[in-house]
Design a protein around this motif. Structure first.
Motif, PDB file in Angstrom:
ATOM      1  N   VAL A 120       0.876  -1.267  -0.102  1.00  0.00           N
ATOM      2  CA  VAL A 120      -0.075   0.082   0.015  1.00  0.00           C
ATOM      3  C   VAL A 120       0.715   1.166  -0.082  1.00  0.00           C
ATOM      4  N   ALA A 121       1.916   1.292   0.898  1.00  0.00           N
ATOM      5  CA  ALA A 121       2.736   2.340   1.012  1.00  0.00           C
ATOM      6  C   ALA A 121       3.373   2.755  -0.265  1.00  0.00           C
ATOM      7  N   MET A 122       3.951   1.555  -0.899  1.00  0.00           N
ATOM      8  CA  MET A 122       4.677   1.852  -2.186  1.00  0.00           C
ATOM      9  C   MET A 122       3.835   2.205  -3.350  1.00  0.00           C
ATOM     10  N   LEU A 123       2.572   2.059  -3.202  1.00  0.00           N
ATOM     11  CA  LEU A 123       1.592   2.444  -4.547  1.00  0.00           C
ATOM     12  C   LEU A 123       0.875   3.681  -4.117  1.00  0.00           C
ATOM     13  N   GLU A 124       1.313   4.370  -3.039  1.00  0.00           N
ATOM     14  CA  GLU A 124       0.476   5.502  -2.779  1.00  0.00           C
ATOM     15  C   GLU A 124       0.702   6.672  -3.464  1.00  0.00           C
ATOM     16  N   PRO A 125       1.784   7.042  -4.241  1.00  0.00           N
ATOM     17  CA  PRO A 125       2.175   8.108  -4.817  1.00  0.00           C
ATOM     18  C   PRO A 125       1.521   8.233  -6.328  1.00  0.00           C
ATOM     19  N   ALA A 126       0.911   6.823  -6.929  1.00  0.00           N
ATOM     20  CA  ALA A 126       0.555   6.884  -7.968  1.00  0.00           C
ATOM     21  C   ALA A 126      -0.899   7.528  -8.334  1.00  0.00           C
ATOM     22  N   ASP A 127      -0.976   7.950  -9.500  1.00  0.00           N
ATOM     23  CA  ASP A 127      -2.219   8.364 -10.005  1.00  0.00           C
ATOM     24  C   ASP A 127      -3.402   7.190 -10.059  1.00  0.00           C
ATOM     25  N   TYR A 128      -2.664   6.085 -10.770  1.00  0.00           N
ATOM     26  CA  TYR A 128      -3.254   4.876 -10.932  1.00  0.00           C
ATOM     27  C   TYR A 128      -2.440   3.642 -10.673  1.00  0.00           C
ATOM     28  N   VAL A 129      -2.852   2.776 -10.202  1.00  0.00           N
ATOM     29  CA  VAL A 129      -1.971   1.472 -10.323  1.00  0.00           C
ATOM     30  C   VAL A 129      -2.848   0.281 -11.184  1.00  0.00           C
ATOM     31  N   VAL A 130      -1.820  -0.379 -11.905  1.00  0.00           N
ATOM     32  CA  VAL A 130      -2.625  -1.123 -13.178  1.00  0.00           C
ATOM     33  C   VAL A 130      -1.788  -2.442 -12.617  1.00  0.00           C
ATOM     34  N   LEU A 131      -2.541  -3.562 -13.016  1.00  0.00           N
ATOM     35  CA  LEU A 131      -2.030  -4.764 -12.922  1.00  0.00           C
ATOM     36  C   LEU A 131      -2.359  -5.756 -13.946  1.00  0.00           C
ATOM     37  N   PRO A 132      -1.394  -6.596 -14.640  1.00  0.00           N
ATOM     38  CA  PRO A 132      -2.116  -7.616 -15.713  1.00  0.00           C
ATOM     39  C   PRO A 132      -2.468  -8.751 -15.013  1.00  0.00           C
ATOM     40  N   SER A 133      -3.341  -8.626 -14.029  1.00  0.00           N
ATOM     41  CA  SER A 133      -4.082  -9.943 -13.227  1.00  0.00           C
ATOM     42  C   SER A 133      -5.262  -9.055 -12.736  1.00  0.00           C
ATOM     43  N   GLY A 134      -6.450 -10.152 -12.835  1.00  0.00           N
ATOM     44  CA  GLY A 134      -7.563  -9.850 -12.077  1.00  0.00           C
ATOM     45  C   GLY A 134      -7.501 -10.338 -10.635  1.00  0.00           C
ATOM     46  N   SER A 135      -7.016 -11.370 -10.325  1.00  0.00           N
ATOM     47  CA  SER A 135      -6.981 -11.948  -8.784  1.00  0.00           C
ATOM     48  C   SER A 135      -5.841 -10.994  -8.036  1.00  0.00           C
ATOM     49  N   CYS A 136      -4.791 -10.312  -8.721  1.00  0.00           N
ATOM     50  CA  CYS A 136      -3.917  -9.565  -7.948  1.00  0.00           C
ATOM     51  C   CYS A 136      -4.628  -8.183  -7.717  1.00  0.00           C
ATOM     52  N   ALA A 137      -5.228  -7.728  -8.755  1.00  0.00           N
ATOM     53  CA  ALA A 137      -6.088  -6.518  -8.432  1.00  0.00           C
ATOM     54  C   ALA A 137      -7.178  -6.691  -7.546  1.00  0.00           C
ATOM     55  N   GLY A 138      -7.844  -7.742  -7.581  1.00  0.00           N
ATOM     56  CA  GLY A 138      -8.979  -8.056  -6.572  1.00  0.00           C
ATOM     57  C   GLY A 138      -8.345  -8.059  -5.340  1.00  0.00           C
TER      58      GLY A 138
END
Ligand code: SF4
Lengths: 263, 472
Positions: A77-95
Motif C-alpha cells: 500500500v505504501a509503495m503504491l500511494e504516490p500513483a495516480d493509478y495502479v495497474v496490474l495485468p491480473s484480475g486476482s492480484c488486482a482483486g
C-alpha cells in the motif's frame, strides 16, 4: 538507493501509472509486463515500475495466514500511494489489492488501503474503461480464431467480462469464440492446485477440452495463474492450443513461444 | 451421522475414478445451474429480494431468543408441545420417548436434514422401530443403505438404471413392471402408500418457523410431507433453532428465493403450514403434535465470526454451482452437508480437526457466493476457517512454514529478487528447449496433473533493471 528508485519510462502529460507486474509475470512471463508497459504508454500514460515490488501476498493469504500478510500488505500500500493509478495485468492480484487488503488492514491502514484500492485497476479494465484506449496507428493485428478464459477473481470480484473482448475487437479486429461453461473455474485456485491435485486436474481437463472444442488456435486470458494451469495441462495432454496472456495479443507479440512451449 | 470427512482426499480420489458416477455428476453440474439461472432471469428481482431476505434472516438471528420465545408461546397456544434439544443425542431421545409413549412401531418420515445430522433413523432402528423415508430420493438411498449426496436432491447421484436395479433387488415385484421412470415412481408410491396408512408416528422437518403465529412451513414436491403430517395420529416436527422467522410474510418472501434457487421452480408443488393438532372442526390431521428444536452448536456459531452461515436457507444452489462438488460429489465430504455450505458447517458442527480438508476444498472462485440467496460470503468464511487452521496449527506444517517464509521473503525486495533471479535463470536454462517440465522437485502436486511451464527468460526485474542501467 537502487531498490527505492522509481523509473518513469515515458515522460509526458498523461496520468502517472504504477505498474504492479505481479510475481508470476515477473518470474515466468516477463513479456506480459513489457507488453503492459507498451499498452499503457501507447494510451498516453507515464508508466512507473516500482522496483521494490515482489508479490501481493495471495499465496499466504489464501492459505489463511493473515498474520504474515499484514506487514506485506502495508508495504505494498505504501509503495503504491504516490500513483495516480495502479495497474496490474491480473484480475486476482488486482482483486487482492482492491478487496482483500482493505478487509485485512485495520484503522489508519484500512483507510490508506481503501485509497489505493480506489485507483487500482486490472489492465483490460483500465485500458477499456478508464483511458478508453484505441488501436495505435497501424492495421489490426491478424489473429487465428481465439477463445477467452475469464478468471474467476476478474469476473466475479471485479466484473471483468466485456473489457478484454472489446479490446480484442478494437486492437485485433477479432471476436472471441466463447467456450462452454466459460464462467466455471479452471481449477487453479492458487495453492488449491497443489493441495488437491486430482480435483484440480479434473477441473483443468474440463476447461481445456471446452477450449479445444471451440476450434480456437489461441486461448487467451488475463490471469497468468489460470493460463499456466491450462497451458501445463495442454502440454501434458498434447492438445495443440497456444495459451497467451491478453497483453501479448493486444501488442501483436506472437513471435516468441506461447506459455509452456519450447524455443 | 457417522463422519468420514478426514479422508476427504481419498474419498474424492475414489469418486473421480468412478467414471459412470462422474458422468452423472457432470450432467447435473450442467443442468442444475441452468434451471436456477433461467428461473432467476425470469424473476428479475433476485438482488432486491436477496438483500431483503438477508436482512430478515440477520434480524431474526440477532433476536433469536425473543423470536423463539414468541414462537414457543404461539405454538403451545395452538396445542403443540415444544421441546428444545441441545445436542443431537437429546433430540433423538426426545423423539424416541414420544414414539414409545405411543407404543409406535412404524414411523413415516419426511425429508429432514436435521435428523440426518442427529442420526435419528439409526437410533430409532436400534430401538426396533420401523422407520421409512417417504421422500422419493430419501427412500431410494434408504433402500440402498446410503446417505444423502445433496441437501435438496439426496439421490441425485443415482441414475435411473441404478434405481431400477435397486428395486429389482429389493422388492417383491409380482406382476409389476419397472420399464419406464414412471414405473419406478409408481413402484415407490405403492410401497410408501402402505406405510403411510399404517404408521403411528409421522416425522417431518421444517423450512421455517413463524414466530408470530407458531406455524411451521414445509415445501415439498411430492406431498409426502403432508401425508406424514396428516395420516399418522402423532406428528413430530424436527428442525433447528435457526429456522425461525418473525412473520408469515417473511417466510413467503424467503420462499420466493428458496425454491427458485433450489430447483428453478417458481413454487414447489406443495407449500404447507402446520399449526398444530387436529381441532374440533377439522376433518383430519394428527391428534398430537410435537416440535423438537435442535441447537447442536448453533448458539456457538451465532456468537462466533461465522454467524453469517446461519443465514443459510438450505437451497443447495451453492452445491450446484461448485466445481469441486461437481467433481467429487456430495459423499466425498464425509458428513451430512456437502459443497461450500457443508465445508463451512461441518467443521463448525463437528470439529475443525476432523474436517480440516473441507475448508481447503475451494478455489475461491466465488460462484457459490454469487448465487447464494442468503448472500453468505462462503469463500471468505472458508478462508477464515483456513486461517483458524493456521492459528490452531492444524494446517500441514509444510504449507504453513513454506508460505510464511514466502510472505517474509516478499517483504525483502532485494533478497527476493536475488533469489528468484537465480532460481529462474536455472529453470530457464533447463526448460527453455522443451518449454515445460513434466517433473519438478517441490512441485509434485502441480506436476502430477500438468506440466510446469518454463520461464520465458530471466526475470522481468532483472531484464528491466539491466535495460535501464543501459539507458542511463
Ligand atoms: S449457503 Fe446459500 S446457496 Fe448454499 S444452501 Fe445455504 S442459502 Fe443456499
Amino acid at each position: 538507493m537502487e531498490s527505492e528508485a522509481l523509473h518513469t519510462t515515458a515522460p509526458g502529460g498523461g496520468p502517472a501509472v504504477y505498474l504492479f507486474v505481479t510475481c508470476l509475470a515477473d518470474l515466468l512471463r516477463p513479456s506480459v509486463a513489457f507488453n503492459s508497459i507498451k499498452l499503457l504508454e501507447d494510451a498516453g500514460c507515464r508508466v512507473t515500475v516500482p522496483l521494490q515490488q515482489t508479490c501481493c501476498g495471495q499465496p499466504a493469504y489464501n492459505t489463511g495466514d493473515y498474520k504474515s500478510i499484514i506487514p506485506l500488505a502495508r508495504q505494498v500500500v505504501a509503495m503504491l500511494e504516490p500513483a495516480d493509478y495502479v495497474v496490474l495485468p491480473s484480475g486476482s492480484c488486482a482483486g487482492m489489492i482492491c478487496h482483500h487488503y482493505p478487509a485485512l488492514l485495520k484503522d489508519e491502514w484500512h483507510e490508506r488501503a481503501l485509497q489505493v484500492a480506489a485507483k487500482t485497476f486490472e489492465i483490460t479494465t483500465f485500458l477499456s474503461d478508464i483511458v478508453k484506449a484505441k488501436r495505435p496507428e497501424r492495421p489490426p493485428i491478424p489473429l487465428p480464431p481465439i477463445t477467452y478464459h475469464d478468471s474467476c477473481a476478474g469476473l466475479r470480484e471485479l466484473g471483468i467480462k466485456e473489457q478484454p473482448r472489446q479490446l480484442l475487437q478494437e486492437f485485433c479486429d477479432t471476436q472471441v469464440s466463447e467456450l462452454q461453461q466459460s464462467e466455471v473455474c479452471c481449477g487453479f485456485g492458487g495453492t488449491f492446485c497443489a493441495k488437491m491435485p486430482e480435483i484440480s486436474g479434473k477441473m483443468v481437463q474440463d476447461k481445456l477440452h471446452n477450449a479445444a472444442a471451440t476450434g480456437a488456435g489461441i486461448l487467451a486470458g488475463g490471469d497468468l495463474g489460470c493460463l499456466l494451469n491450462i497451458a501445463g495441462r495442454a502440454r501434458r495432454e498434447g492438445v495443440a492450443i497456444e495459451v497467451r496472456h491478453i497483453t501479448e495479443l493486444l501488442c501483436g507479440d506472437l513471435d516468441g513461444p506461447a506459455i509452456g512451449e519450447g524455443e | 451421522m457417522q463422519q468420514y470427512s478426514d479422508t476427504f482426499l481419498d474419498n474424492a480420489s475414489a469418486a473421480l475414478a468412478d467414471k459412470d458416477k462422474a458422468e452423472v455428476r457432470d450432467a447435473m453440474a450442467l443442468f442444475t445451474p441452468l434451471v436456477r439461472n433461467a428461473a432467476m432471469d425470469q424473476f428479475q428481482h433476485f438482488e432486491e429480494l436477496r438483500q431483503h431476505v438477508k436482512q430478515v434472516r440477520q434480524h431474526s438471528l440477532d433476536n433469536l431468543g425473543h423470536y423463539l420465545e414468541s414462537y414457543e408461546q404461539q405454538a403451545v397456544r395452538n396445542g403443540n408441545q415444544v421441546h428444545f434439544a441441545t445436542t443431537g443425542d437429546e433430540l433423538n431421545s426426545i423423539v424416541l420417548d414420544i414414539c414409545q409413549q405411543h407404543s409406535a412401531r412404524r414411523i413415516a418420515k419426511g425429508k429432514s436434514m436435521i435428523t440426518e445430522e442427529t442420526g435419528l433413523n439409526a437410533f430409532l432402528e436400534r430401538a426396533n422401530l420401523d422407520v421409512m423415508e417417504t421422500d422419493l430420493g430419501e427412500y431410494i438411498i434408504q433402500e440402498a443403505g446410503e446417505t444423502p449426496s445433496h441437501i435438496v436432491g439426496p439421490a441425485l447421484h443415482k441414475s435411473a438404471a441404478e434405481i431400477r436395479q435397486l428395486f429389482l433387488d429389493r422388492h417383491d415385484l409380482g406382476e409389476r413392471e419397472l420399464e419406464t421412470t414412471e414405473d419406478l415412481v409408481s413402484e415407490a408410491r405403492q410401497v410408501l402408500r402402505e406405510h403411510f396408512l399404517n404408521a403411528q408416528v409421522g416425522i417431518i422437518g421444517a423450512n421455517a418457523l413463524i414466530a408470530e403465529n407458531g406455524y411451521s412451513m414445509l415445501v415439498t414436491n411430492e406431498g409426502n410431507g403432508d401425508l406424514c403430517a396428516n395420516l399418522p395420529p402423532v406428528l413430530i416436527i424436527c428442525t433447528s433453532v435457526d429456522r425461525i422467522l418473525p412473520r408469515a410474510e417473511d417466510a413467503t418472501a424467503m420462499l420466493r428465493l428458496l425454491v427458485r434457487s433450489a430447483t428453478g421452480q417458481a413454487q414447489t408443488c406443495y407449500t404447507s403450514f402446520y399449526s398444530g393438532p387436529r381441532r374440533e372442526q377439522d376433518i383430519d390431521g394428527p391428534m398430537e403434535t410435537h416440535i423438537v428444536l435442535l441447537d447442536n452448536r448453533r448458539s456457538d456459531i451465532l456468537a462466533s465470526d461465522y454467524r453469517e452461515m446461519l443465514q443459510c436457507i438450505r437451497c443447495g444452489a451453492c452445491l450446484n454451482h461448485c466445481p469441486i462438488f461437481a467433481s467429487v460429489g456430495g459423499h466425498a465430504y464425509g458428513w451430512v452437508y456437502p459443497g461450500p455450505m457443508g465445508s463451512v458447517l461441518t467443521p463448525l458442527l463437528t470439529s475443525l480437526e476432523q474436517s480440516q480438508a473441507l475448508p481447503n476444498a475451494c478455489t475461491s472462485c466465488g460462484r457459490c457466493a454469487e448465487v447464494c440467496p442468503a448472500d453468505i460470503p462462503l469463500p471468505d468464511l472458508l478462508r477464515d476457517l483456513r486461517h483458524a487452521e493456521v492459528e490452531e496449527k492444524i494446517a500441514a506444517p509444510r504449507w504453513r512454514q513454506g508460505l510464511k517464509i514466502h510472505a517474509w521473503l516478499a517483504r525483502q525486495p532485494r533478497l527476493y529478487q536475488l533469489l528468484t533471479g537465480m532460481g529462474i535463470a536455472l529453470l530457464y536454462l533447463l526448460g527453455r528447449k522443451r518449454g515445460s517440465f513434466s517433473k519438478l522437485p517441490l512441485a509434485s502436486g502441480w506436476t502430477s496433473q500438468r506440466d510446469f511451464p518454463s520461464p520465458q527468460g530471466r526475470t522481468f526485474m532483472q531484464q528491466y533493471k539491466a535495460e535501464h542501467k543501459h539507458r542511463e
